[in-house]
Motif scaffolding. Structure first.
Motif, PDB file in Angstrom:
ATOM      1  N   GLU A 106       0.880  -1.166   0.000  1.00  0.00           N
ATOM      2  CA  GLU A 106       0.000   0.000   0.000  1.00  0.00           C
ATOM      3  C   GLU A 106       0.919   1.218   0.000  1.00  0.00           C
ATOM      4  OE1 GLU A 106      -3.470  -0.733   2.962  1.00  0.00           O
ATOM      5  OE2 GLU A 106      -1.916  -2.183   3.428  1.00  0.00           O
ATOM      6  N   GLU A 153       1.254  -6.416   8.566  1.00  0.00           N
ATOM      7  CA  GLU A 153       1.447  -5.201   7.772  1.00  0.00           C
ATOM      8  C   GLU A 153       2.530  -4.365   8.445  1.00  0.00           C
ATOM      9  OE1 GLU A 153      -2.135  -2.978   7.155  1.00  0.00           O
ATOM     10  OE2 GLU A 153      -1.101  -1.326   6.146  1.00  0.00           O
ATOM     11  N   LYS A 171      -4.299  -5.898  14.293  1.00  0.00           N
ATOM     12  CA  LYS A 171      -4.860  -5.349  13.058  1.00  0.00           C
ATOM     13  C   LYS A 171      -6.300  -4.891  13.249  1.00  0.00           C
ATOM     14  CE  LYS A 171      -5.385  -4.598   8.672  1.00  0.00           C
ATOM     15  NZ  LYS A 171      -4.796  -3.379   8.137  1.00  0.00           N
TER      16      LYS A 171
HETATM   17 MG    MG Z   1      -3.882  -1.428   5.069  1.00  0.00          MG
END
Ligand code: MG
Ligand code: ADP
Ligand code: ZN
Length: 492
Positions: A24, A229, A280
């Protein structure tokens, strides 16, 4: 399971797994003003000076979407081969942070500005297409600044100059399978975005920020593993290192019977490791809902056509044209399309000189060497593309020897003057006039009877010596081809 209890993954273990990576990427759009107000986006202003009720998030202030920001978002999307949606919508993404006074970010959710794109990469000579899931627009938050060392003078400050700066977020498909592929994808993405001047992509200023989603699966198996992430990677090197660390961490965890948990992590470059920041969050945690203060964004065929028409030729197209039309190697074409300024400079030199092959050598050789030595960008080159084109033309047309051109070029570089001016002033013009050269050749023949005899008795390579003498006598200004011909005539 604490990470210290887990044995490190061996290279053999890592080799049994395949990384799966999706990126991203946040890109700051190069607009003069913010996305929903008229405040400037200039970098480095005193804290909280580029602000107004809208970007301060004061109650009742109304956002107005910047047309320029939309146009840059469209350009970015088109350059990434996306389909621009005729209708997209802004949405509120709700969360609390001290540098987010509104209490929500204005982003896009289920109806982003564009989707279904791709970026082509090449790693180790193998081409691959990486899917771009979506491109959406959003506003940036402000900045928290932490200062002080002792408890008694430790403060956090909020600077809202950045609040409301326009961003696009580019979300890739989980198509990458190594840190090298991720690196290549980000490289290509950055190049194309810079090329079309949608963003400066200055990573040091945070104009390009990358989050890496990483999971691993046993080679040969289908389902994806659980991902982590890693947020806010602000350099290419850190992107690679963070992915490699993550892969090893996850493999070690799985191999020792543990499970990867979905979470957000940060990379610490000093330790070369990632650490958990928070578990998350899911989309529902943000309670996305349509932004009631903004009308849906409609991008009709006409507007889309206008933006498309204003786009320059993209680097991939240019590379293909440089290799095809001008016969450049892949490598040369890559160097010459690295930035838009370089590509345009080269094309001007090629056009003015009429000799693209020679233009490549001058741009990639002498020019780049001089620019590097002085730490200059091609846009700051003291020798204009027009002037270098003229110089190459003189060489290409035989009016100037390559050797003289090499002497003239540094003078052009230090004075910025065109080649013609320096040639005139210093009397450096190539001598091709046979009348003038004949005298010189007669002189050389008279002064070197032994070599002349050798030549005439069959040792024809001696002609190089004689030509060299003539060149010396003319300070390199004689046309080598003409001199050689004249010697051959005279000596039979
Ligand atoms: Mg994301
Ligand atoms: P979120 O909005 O929660 O971050 P998205 O579905 O938008 O989730 O996905 C974010 C990124 O994660 C995308 O780039 C996608 O390619 C990547 N991704 C999704 N699943 C995986 C996975 N199992 N492994 C690695 N990357 C993944
Ligand atoms: Zn403002």
């Amino acid at each position: 399971m604490s990470s210290s209890a887990i044995a490190a993954a061996t290279p053999e273990m890592i080799a049994r797994y395949e990384p799966v990576i999706g990126l991203e990427v946040h890109v700051q759009l190069a607009t003069a003003t913010k996305i929903f107000c008229g405040c400037p986006t200039s970098f480095g202003a005193p804290p909280n000076t580029n602000v107004c009720p809208v970007c301060l998030g004061l109650p009742g202030a109304l956002p107005v979407l910047s047309r320029e920001a939309v146009e840059l978002a469209i350009k970015g999307a088109l350059a990434l081969n996306c389909q621009v949606r005729p209708l997209s919508r802004f949405a509120r993404k709700n969360y609390f942070y001290p540098d987010l006074p509104k209490g929500y970010q204005i982003s896009q959710y289920d109806q982003p500005v564009a989707e279904h794109g791709f970026v082509d990469i090449v790693v180790d000579g193998v081409p691959k297409r990486i899917g771009v899931t979506r491109v959406h627009m959003e506003d940036d938050a402000g900045k928290s600044v932490h200062d002080g060392f002792k408890d008694s003078d430790r403060f956090s400050y909020v600077d809202l100059n950045r609040s409301g700066t326009p961003l696009i977020e580019i979300v890739s498909e989980p198509d990458m399978r190594s840190s090298d592929e991720a690196h290549a994808y980000l490289t290509e993405l950055k190049q194309v975005i810079q090329f079309i001047e949608v963003s400066t992509c200055d990573m040091e200023k945070g104009h390009l920020r990358c989050d890496a989603n990483v999971s691993v699966r046993l080679k040969g198996t289908e389902p994806f593993g659980t991902r982590a992430e890693v947020k806010n990677l602000n350099s290419f090197r850190f992107l690679k290192q963070a992915i490699e660390f993550e892969v090893a961490r996850q493999v070690a965890l799985i191999e020792s019977g543990g499970r990867v948990v979905q979470e957000t992590r940060l990379y610490n470059p000093d330790m070369d490791e990632t650490f958990s920041m928070r578990s998350k969050e899911d989309a529902h945690d943000y309670r996305y809902f349509p932004e009631p203060d903004l009308v849906p964004l409609r991008i009709g065929e006409k507007w889309l056509g206008e933006v498309r028409a204003s786009m320059p030729e993209l680097p991939a197209r240019k590379r293909a044209r440089f290799t095809g039309e001008f016969g450049l190697s892949e490598y040369d074409a890559g160097v010459l399309t690295a930035t838009r300024a370089t590509a345009e400079y080269f094309e001007t030199v090629a056009g003015v000189s009429g000799n693209p092959k020679m233009a490549v050598n001058w741009v990639m050789g002498d020019l780049m060497a001089m620019l590097n030595a002085e730490g200059k960008e091609i846009a700051e080159s003291p020798v204009s593309a027009q002037n270098l084109g003229q110089l190459v033309k003189l060489v290409s047309g035989g009016e100037l020897s390559g050797k003289l051109a090499k002497q003239i070029f540094p003078k052009m570089f230090s004075t910025g003057e065109p080649a013609g001016v320096i040639v005139e002033r210093e009397g450096l013009k190539q001598i091709s006039d046979t009348g003038a050269l004949e005298k010189i050749i007669a002189g050389v023949i008279a002064a070197n009877p032994r070599q002349v005899e050798q030549y005439q008795s069959g040792k024809t390579t001696v002609i190089n010596f004689l030509v060299g003498q003539a060149m010396k006598a003319t300070r390199g200004q004689a046309n080598v081809a003409v001199v050689t011909d004249l010697f051959k005539q005279k000596l039979g």
